[in-house]
Design a protein around this motif. Structure first.
Motif, PDB file in Angstrom:
ATOM      1  N   ILE A   3      30.057  55.053  38.580  1.00  0.00           N
ATOM      2  CA  ILE A   3      30.998  53.941  38.653  1.00  0.00           C
ATOM      3  C   ILE A   3      31.211  53.595  40.114  1.00  0.00           C
ATOM      4  O   ILE A   3      31.661  54.433  40.899  1.00  0.00           O
ATOM      5  N   LEU A   5      33.028  50.902  42.815  1.00  0.00           N
ATOM      6  CA  LEU A   5      33.996  49.828  43.055  1.00  0.00           C
ATOM      7  C   LEU A   5      33.828  49.238  44.451  1.00  0.00           C
ATOM      8  O   LEU A   5      34.178  48.078  44.684  1.00  0.00           O
ATOM      9  N   LEU A   9      31.886  45.712  41.602  1.00  0.00           N
ATOM     10  CA  LEU A   9      31.942  46.592  40.432  1.00  0.00           C
ATOM     11  C   LEU A   9      30.546  46.786  39.848  1.00  0.00           C
ATOM     12  O   LEU A   9      29.846  45.817  39.543  1.00  0.00           O
ATOM     13  N   GLU A  10      30.159  48.041  39.713  1.00  0.00           N
ATOM     14  CA  GLU A  10      28.851  48.374  39.130  1.00  0.00           C
ATOM     15  C   GLU A  10      29.030  49.631  38.300  1.00  0.00           C
ATOM     16  O   GLU A  10      29.440  50.674  38.810  1.00  0.00           O
ATOM     17  N   VAL A  11      28.724  49.540  37.004  1.00  0.00           N
ATOM     18  CA  VAL A  11      28.950  50.658  36.088  1.00  0.00           C
ATOM     19  C   VAL A  11      27.645  50.987  35.375  1.00  0.00           C
ATOM     20  O   VAL A  11      26.991  50.113  34.813  1.00  0.00           O
ATOM     21  N   SER A  27      36.274  43.771  32.692  1.00  0.00           N
ATOM     22  CA  SER A  27      35.709  44.457  33.863  1.00  0.00           C
ATOM     23  C   SER A  27      36.815  44.862  34.827  1.00  0.00           C
ATOM     24  O   SER A  27      36.839  45.994  35.338  1.00  0.00           O
ATOM     25  N   ALA A  31      38.307  48.538  36.059  1.00  0.00           N
ATOM     26  CA  ALA A  31      38.517  48.919  37.462  1.00  0.00           C
ATOM     27  C   ALA A  31      39.948  49.427  37.684  1.00  0.00           C
ATOM     28  O   ALA A  31      40.167  50.410  38.407  1.00  0.00           O
ATOM     29  N   THR A 100      32.618  58.663  40.328  1.00  0.00           N
ATOM     30  CA  THR A 100      33.164  57.431  40.915  1.00  0.00           C
ATOM     31  C   THR A 100      32.994  57.443  42.421  1.00  0.00           C
ATOM     32  O   THR A 100      33.259  58.460  43.079  1.00  0.00           O
ATOM     33  N   LEU A 129      35.644  45.722  44.938  1.00  0.00           N
ATOM     34  CA  LEU A 129      35.553  44.627  43.967  1.00  0.00           C
ATOM     35  C   LEU A 129      35.086  43.322  44.623  1.00  0.00           C
ATOM     36  O   LEU A 129      35.490  42.232  44.198  1.00  0.00           O
ATOM     37  N   GLU A 132      34.382  39.721  42.873  1.00  0.00           N
ATOM     38  CA  GLU A 132      35.174  39.539  41.651  1.00  0.00           C
ATOM     39  C   GLU A 132      36.300  38.546  41.940  1.00  0.00           C
ATOM     40  O   GLU A 132      37.072  38.728  42.876  1.00  0.00           O
TER      41      GLU A 132
END
Length: 672
Positions: A3, A5, A9-11, A27, A31, A100, A129, A132
Motif C-alpha cells: 500500500i 500513499l 495512492l497505489e494498492v 479510494s 487511504a 504500508t 495522495l 487525487e
C-alpha cells in the motif's frame, strides 16, 4: 501486498494484482483508514466527511457500500493480513505495518544509519495522495497528514545529505533523487537545495554547488521575495572560502564576526527529570533587518509563556540566543543545553504580509513533533506576535505531554518514579472518560504518584478530577465519602500548587463541581489565568465557571479561545460541551444540541453531552430525537432519574437555568 500513499495512492492485493476501487471516494476512504491505523474512525465522522449534505441514513448507506467494495479486494479470513474490522460505531483497516509505505518510512526515519535513511528517501515518491482530487472538507482531513510527511521528507533530505561520506554510494543516489522530487513540488525547499549543494561538493564540483546556491537564491526572490536561510548562506560562504572539506558539518566555527561561541559540550549535560525545552532564535528570512526585533520578540514571548508551565523546564533566553545567526544541529543543541525538546522557527516578510513558521523537535531523535505557520499583516504586527506566541504555546504543551507519555511507557516498570506514574495516569485518563476501568486505573496511578511525592500538586489535582468524572457519570457508590476525598485532594492541590496553573485549573474545577464551592473555584481559575493566560485547560475551565455564574456569552468566548489555543487537545470534547451548555442557558436550543453532538463525536457516550443534547432537542420541539437521546443516556446510566438529577448537575447560580434544564429532560422522557 503493498500500500503506497506517498506520491499517489497505489494498492497491490495479496495475489500481486493492482487494486482498483469502484469510486474515487472509496479510494480516499481506504487511504483515510490506512492513516488511522488500528484505532480507526467513527462511522458518523466518515459519513459526514465523505458524503456531506446527505441525510444521515443515506450517508451511512454510502459508507457501507464503500466498505463492501474494499472487502471485495481484502476479504476477511483466518490467514488474512489486511481486512476491515469494526462495529456499529467505528471501523478500522487492519493491515501489517510492513505493507504500508508510510509505516516503513516512519520506521526508517528513527534510524541513524545512512542505509535506512536511503530506504526512506526512495519511499518518498512525492506528496501524499498526489494526483487525487480532494473535495471541499477533505483537504482539512488529509492536509495535516500531507504537510507532516512533506516536513519529514525535508528533514530527511537534510539528515541524509549530512551523512554522505563518499561519492557514488546508493545513499547519495537516494538523497539526490529525493532532493529533486522535493524541488519539483516546491522550488523554494531550501533543505533540498542544500542537499544538492553538498552532493555537488562531495563529487568535487564546487562550482556546481555555488550555481545551485544562486538558483536557490533566485527562486526564493521570485516566489517569496525573500533571502535564503542562514544555514544555506553559511554553506555557500564555506564554499566560497574554499572550506569544502568542512561542508558535511552542520554548524560552521564561530568567530568574532559571528558572535559568541555556543557552550562547548565538554561534559554531557544530564536531561532534567521533567520535560525540558529550549526556544531557539527565529530566523529572519525577510531580507529586512527591521524585522529582526519582531522575530526576537516572538521568541521572548514564547519563552516567557512556556516558563509559566510548572511541569516544563525552560532554558533562559540568554542561553538560547548564543545560537543566533548560526546553523545548528538539533541533537547537538539538545546535548549542550540538556533539553529534550527544541522550538525553532522563522519569520518571512513579503510586501505587507508576514508569515511566521514554528516547529517542535525531539532533540534526542531529530523527529518533528509539531509544525504550523501563521499569516498576518504588518499593520497588526504586535497583535500577530501575541497570537503566534499564544498559538505555539497552546499547540506545543499537549505535544510535549504526548511525547513524555510515550517516553514513560518505555521506562521499565520497576524503575518508575512519581512523574512517570503521573504520566501513565494521564494516558489512562485520556483514553476515555466513559470507561470505568480506565478511570479506576488512572486514579490508582495518580495516587501512586502522590505516594512517591507527597507534594506533587498536579497529581493531587488529577486524582481529584477522577472523582469529578465519577460524579458526572453517575459512578459514585458512597457519595459522601467520595465527595470528601475529592474535596481533600482538590484543596491539597490548590494549597501545594498556588503557583501552578494546571493544579489550580483542575483542583479549582473539582472544588466547584464536586464540592459546590463556586466562589473558591472561580478564585482558583482566575489565579491560573493570571499565572498562565495561554493555558488552554484554564481557559476551558473558566468557560464552565462562566456558565455556572450565568454568563453564557462569556462562556462561549472562553471555550472558543481554549479550542483555538489547543485545537487537537484531548479535552476538546469538554470545551465543545461547554459551548453547548452555554447555548442552552442562553435559550439557543438547536445550537445547544449541535454542539453537544460535536462533543459526542469526539467522545462517544459522554453523558454530560448526552444530557445537553437531549435537553436542547426537547426545548427545540424535536421530541422524538430527544427521547432517542434520553434512551441512550439511560442505557449508559440506568439509575438516572429526575429525582436524582440534581446530584450530577453543575451548581447553576441562576435558578432558571437549572429549572429549564430539568424540565427539558423531563419532556425528553427521563423518568421521575
Amino acid at each position: 501486498m503493498r500500500i503506497r500513499l506517498l506520491g499517489g495512492l497505489e494498492v497491490t492485493s495479496p495475489d500481486d494484482r493492482q487494486v482498483r476501487f469502484t469510486t474515487r471516494k472509496t479510494s480516499l476512504l481506504f487511504a483515510a483508514l490506512v492513516l488511522a491505523g488500528r484505532r480507526g474512525h467513527r462511522r458518523d465522522q466518515l459519513s459526514e466527511l465523505f458524503w456531506p449534505g446527505r441525510a444521515d441514513g443515506q450517508a451511512r448507506n454510502s459508507l457501507r457500500q464503500a466498505l463492501v467494495d474494499i472487502r471485495r479486494s481484502f476479504p476477511p479470513g483466518e490467514h488474512a493480513t489486511t481486512y476491515i474490522d469494526g462495529d456499529q460505531d467505528s471501523v478500522a483497516l487492519i493491515v501489517d505495518p510492513d505493507q504500508t509505505d508510510i509505516s516503513i518510512f516512519d520506521l526508517k526515519l528513527q534510524s541513524d544509519r545512512p542505509s535506512d535513511l536511503a530506504i526512506a528517501a526512495d519511499l518518498y515518491r512525492g506528496e501524499m495522495l498526489a494526483g487525487e482530487a480532494l473535495a471541499d472538507g477533505m483537504d482539512e482531513w488529509f492536509g495535516p497528514h500531507q504537510n507532516k510527511y512533506e516536513q519529514k521528507a525535508q528533514q530527511l533530505v537534510e539528515r541524509l545529505s549530512l551523512a554522505l561520506s563518499q561519492p557514488g554510494s546508493p545513499e547519495e543516489t537516494a538523497c539526490e533523487g529525493l532532493a529533486e522530487r522535493l524541488l519539483a513540488s516546491d522550488p523554494t525547499a531550501e533543505a533540498a537545495h542544500r542537499a544538492l549543494m553538498r552532493i555537488h561538493t562531495l563529487r568535487g564540483h564546487e562550482n556546481a554547488a555555488l550555481r545551485q546556491f544562486e538558483l536557490c537564491k533566485a527562486l526564493l526572490k521570485r516566489h517569496l521575495g525573500a533571502e535564503p536561510e542562514a544555514q544555506t548562506t553559511a554553506l555557500a560562504a564555506s564554499l566560497q572560502a574554499g572550506k569544502a572539506g568542512d561542508l558535511p558539518l552542520t554548524a560552521p566555527k564561530a568567530n568574532a564576526a559571528t558572535g559568541p561561541k555556543p557552550p562547548a559540550p565538554s561534559v554531557s549535560t544530564p536531561l532534567h527529570d521533567r520535560p525540558s525545552v529550549a526556544v531557539l532564535p527565529f530566523q529572519n528570512l525577510s531580507g529586512d533587518p527591521e524585522q529582526e526585533y519582531f522575530a526576537d520578540g516572538i521568541v521572548e514571548d514564547i519563552t516567557i509563556a512556556l516558563a509559566q508551565f510548572r511541569h516544563l523546564y525552560v532554558i533562559a533566553r540568554n542561553s538560547s540566543f548564543t545560537y543566533k545567526g548560526k546553523a545548528v544541529d538539533i541533537k547537538q543543541v539538545g546535548r549542550e543545553l540538556g533539553v529534550r525538546y527544541v522550538v525553532e522557527g522563522s519569520v518571512r516578510r513579503t510586501g505587507d504580509r508576514l508569515r511566521i513558521a514554528g516547529q517542535l523537535i525531539d532533540a534526542s531523535t531529530g523527529a518533528h513533533l509539531w509544525a504550523d505557520r501563521f499569516d498576518g499583516t504588518l499593520a497588526d504586527v504586535f497583535d500577530l506576535q501575541d497570537q503566534v506566541a499564544a498559538s505555539i504555546v497552546g499547540a506545543i504543551t499537549p505535544k510535549v505531554e504526548e511525547a513524555e507519555i510515550e517516553r514513560a511507557k518505555r521506562k521499565p516498570t520497576e524503575s518508575l518514579d512519581a512523574y512517570d506514574y503521573y504520566l501513565r495516569g494521564l494516558a489512562a485518563f485520556d483514553r476515555t472518560i466513559t470507561n470505568r476501568s480506565s478511570l479506576e486505573e488512572a486514579l490508582r496511578l495518580f495516587m501512586q504518584a502522590i505516594e512517591r511525592d507527597p507534594e506533587f500538586a498536579v497529581a493531587y489535582a488529577r486524582a481529584a478530577r477522577c472523582y469529578a468524572t465519577r460524579k458526572s457519570n453517575g459512578w459514585m457508590i458512597d457519595r459522601a465519602q467520595e465527595t470528601g476525598e475529592a474535596t481533600r485532594l482538590a484543596r491539597r492541590a490548590v494549597e501545594l500548587g498556588w503557583d501552578d496553573a494546571i493544579a489550580l485549573s483542575y483542583g479549582g474545577y473539582v472544588l466547584g463541581y464536586v464540592s459546590g464551592d463556586l466562589d473558591a473555584s472561580a478564585a482558583c481559575i482566575e489565579r491560573a489565568l493570571v499565572l498562565n493566560p495561554h493555558l488552554a485547560a484554564a481557559v476551558g475551565v473558566s468557560s464552565w465557571i462562566k456558565i455556572c455564574s450565568g454568563e453564557p456569552e462569556a462562556a462561549i468566548e472562553h471555550a472558543s479561545l481554549a479550542m483555538r489555543l489547543s485545537p487537537f487537545d484531548p479535552r476538546l470534547f469538554a470545551w465543545q460541551f461547554n459551548v453547548g451548555l452555554a447555548h442552552f442557558c442562553a435559550g439557543r436550543y438547536d445550537e445547544a444540541a449541535a454542539w453537544a453532538g460535536k462533543s459526542m463525536r469526539h467522545q462517544p457516550n459522554y453523558p454530560s453531552a448526552m444530557r445537553v443534547a437531549a435537553a436542547g432537542l426537547a426545548k427545540a420541539g424535536r421530541i422524538a430525537e430527544a427521547r432517542e437521546m434520553v434512551a441512550r443516556l439511560c442505557a449508559f446510566d440506568p439509575t438516572l432519574r429526575i429525582s436524582n438529577l440534581a446530584e450530577i448537575l453543575p451548581p447553576f447560580r441562576r435558578p432558571d437555568d437549572r429549572d429549564r434544564y430539568i424540565e427539558a429532560l423531563r419532556i425528553g422522557g427521563l423518568p421521575d
